[in-house]
Design a protein around this motif. Structure first.
Motif, PDB file in Angstrom:
ATOM      1  N   TYR A   1       8.142 -39.617  -5.337  1.00 36.13           N
ATOM      2  CA  TYR A   1       8.594 -38.836  -4.186  1.00 36.13           C
ATOM      3  C   TYR A   1       7.475 -37.892  -3.791  1.00 36.13           C
ATOM      4  N   TRP A   2       7.113 -37.911  -2.511  1.00 33.74           N
ATOM      5  CA  TRP A   2       6.019 -37.098  -1.998  1.00 33.74           C
ATOM      6  C   TRP A   2       6.555 -35.842  -1.321  1.00 33.74           C
ATOM      7  N   VAL A   3       5.962 -34.705  -1.665  1.00 33.64           N
ATOM      8  CA  VAL A   3       6.287 -33.424  -1.039  1.00 33.64           C
ATOM      9  C   VAL A   3       5.214 -33.156   0.009  1.00 33.64           C
ATOM     10  N   ILE A   4       5.654 -33.014   1.255  1.00 38.52           N
ATOM     11  CA  ILE A   4       4.739 -32.756   2.366  1.00 38.52           C
ATOM     12  C   ILE A   4       5.099 -31.414   2.989  1.00 38.52           C
ATOM     13  N   LYS A   5       4.138 -30.506   2.976  1.00 36.19           N
ATOM     14  CA  LYS A   5       4.324 -29.173   3.568  1.00 36.19           C
ATOM     15  C   LYS A   5       5.598 -28.486   3.076  1.00 36.19           C
ATOM     16  N   GLY A   6       5.817 -28.529   1.762  1.00 40.04           N
ATOM     17  CA  GLY A   6       6.932 -27.797   1.170  1.00 40.04           C
ATOM     18  C   GLY A   6       8.275 -28.490   1.216  1.00 40.04           C
ATOM     19  N   GLU A   7       8.304 -29.778   1.587  1.00 41.10           N
ATOM     20  CA  GLU A   7       9.562 -30.536   1.622  1.00 41.10           C
ATOM     21  C   GLU A   7       9.375 -31.900   0.975  1.00 41.10           C
ATOM     22  N   ILE A   8      10.373 -32.316   0.204  1.00 40.10           N
ATOM     23  CA  ILE A   8      10.389 -33.702  -0.261  1.00 40.10           C
ATOM     24  C   ILE A   8      10.636 -34.523   1.001  1.00 40.10           C
ATOM     25  N   ALA A   9       9.727 -35.437   1.322  1.00 40.35           N
ATOM     26  CA  ALA A   9       9.791 -36.116   2.613  1.00 40.35           C
ATOM     27  C   ALA A   9       9.941 -37.632   2.520  1.00 40.35           C
TER      28      ALA A   9
ATOM     29  N   PHE B   1       3.861 -26.852  -6.895  1.00 41.75           N
ATOM     30  CA  PHE B   1       3.679 -26.981  -8.341  1.00 41.75           C
ATOM     31  C   PHE B   1       2.414 -27.798  -8.562  1.00 41.75           C
ATOM     32  N   GLN B   2       1.904 -27.777  -9.765  1.00 39.89           N
ATOM     33  CA  GLN B   2       0.704 -28.544 -10.083  1.00 39.89           C
ATOM     34  C   GLN B   2       1.074 -29.867 -10.720  1.00 39.89           C
ATOM     35  N   GLY B   3       0.258 -30.866 -10.462  1.00 43.73           N
ATOM     36  CA  GLY B   3       0.463 -32.174 -11.085  1.00 43.73           C
ATOM     37  C   GLY B   3       1.689 -32.886 -10.544  1.00 43.73           C
ATOM     38  N   TRP B   4       2.390 -33.577 -11.409  1.00 42.30           N
ATOM     39  CA  TRP B   4       3.629 -34.249 -11.029  1.00 42.30           C
ATOM     40  C   TRP B   4       4.732 -33.770 -11.949  1.00 42.30           C
ATOM     41  N   ARG B   5       5.958 -34.043 -11.552  1.00 40.85           N
ATOM     42  CA  ARG B   5       7.138 -33.689 -12.349  1.00 40.85           C
ATOM     43  C   ARG B   5       8.062 -34.898 -12.376  1.00 40.85           C
ATOM     44  N   TYR B   6       8.911 -34.944 -13.400  1.00 47.53           N
ATOM     45  CA  TYR B   6       9.956 -35.960 -13.437  1.00 47.53           C
ATOM     46  C   TYR B   6      11.073 -35.546 -12.485  1.00 47.53           C
ATOM     47  N   LEU B   7      11.754 -36.526 -11.913  1.00 44.78           N
ATOM     48  CA  LEU B   7      12.880 -36.298 -11.021  1.00 44.78           C
ATOM     49  C   LEU B   7      13.956 -37.310 -11.394  1.00 44.78           C
ATOM     50  N   THR B   8      15.115 -36.809 -11.821  1.00 42.71           N
ATOM     51  CA  THR B   8      16.191 -37.722 -12.202  1.00 42.71           C
ATOM     52  C   THR B   8      16.782 -38.385 -10.962  1.00 42.71           C
ATOM     53  N   ASP B   9      17.402 -39.499 -11.167  1.00 42.62           N
ATOM     54  CA  ASP B   9      17.993 -40.239 -10.056  1.00 42.62           C
ATOM     55  C   ASP B   9      19.076 -39.412  -9.360  1.00 42.62           C
TER      56      ASP B   9
ATOM     57  N   THR C   1      -3.985 -39.988 -11.253  1.00 47.77           N
ATOM     58  CA  THR C   1      -3.590 -38.678 -11.761  1.00 47.77           C
ATOM     59  C   THR C   1      -4.178 -38.484 -13.163  1.00 47.77           C
ATOM     60  N   ARG C   2      -4.220 -37.264 -13.601  1.00 52.22           N
ATOM     61  CA  ARG C   2      -4.833 -36.946 -14.899  1.00 52.22           C
ATOM     62  C   ARG C   2      -3.917 -37.302 -16.064  1.00 52.22           C
ATOM     63  N   MET C   3      -2.653 -36.976 -15.945  1.00 53.73           N
ATOM     64  CA  MET C   3      -1.716 -37.174 -17.054  1.00 53.73           C
ATOM     65  C   MET C   3      -0.968 -38.507 -16.923  1.00 53.73           C
ATOM     66  N   VAL C   4      -0.678 -39.102 -18.057  1.00 59.29           N
ATOM     67  CA  VAL C   4       0.073 -40.363 -18.107  1.00 59.29           C
ATOM     68  C   VAL C   4       1.538 -40.023 -18.399  1.00 59.29           C
TER      69      VAL C   4
END
Length: 145
Positions: free
Chosen positions: A59-67, A106-114, A42-45
């Protein structure tokens, strides 16, 4: 408490598609004698790397769903051959299916809290993964899954 990342699995049509892609990458790595890790560049650290490395997953989003998710083992910043800073996310190549949850692109990645991360499906994962993707989505939209 671990912190997670969430990212779109661009070009991936289903959980089975993702697992097939991952399996092929692991076969290629084994043939090269490389470690059996899934590496995503990925581009950002992530700035909150210590929290992520404390048990976090991607967590991977596949076709509009966290899968599904993969446990993050390492975060390795580097500079590519063009002089651009990038980051390797090194993951355990054992995807875990999670309770599907819709998510807009969304673009890139995002943080996701537990506390916001969807739970693992556990034993139910195999039967849900075996369903055709359109059926699984329709059952989730109806609140039956």
């Amino acid at each position: 408490m671990p912190l997670h990342l969430i990212k779109l699995a661009v070009g991936c049509e289903s959980i089975a598609d993702f697992k097939s892609y991952l399996s092929e990458r692991m076969r290629a790595a084994k043939a090269r004698g490389a470690p059996q890790h899934h590496i995503h560049i990925t581009r950002m650290v992530p700035k909150r790397d210590a929290e992520i490395l404390d048990g976090g997953s991607l967590y991977w989003v596949i076709k509009g769903e966290i899968a599904l998710r993969e446990k993050i083992l390492a975060i390795e910043p580097f500079r590519d051959s063009d002089g651009i800073n990038r980051c390797r996310l090194v993951m355990q190549p054992k995807p875990v299916t999670v309770a599907p949850r819709p998510l807009r692109p969304f673009q890139g990645w995002r943080y996701l809290t537990d506390k916001d991360a969807p739970p693992d499906l556990g034993k139910a994962a195999a039967s849900i993964e075996a369903m055709p993707e359109p059926m699984r989505r329709e059952l989730r939209e109806l609140g039956l899954l």
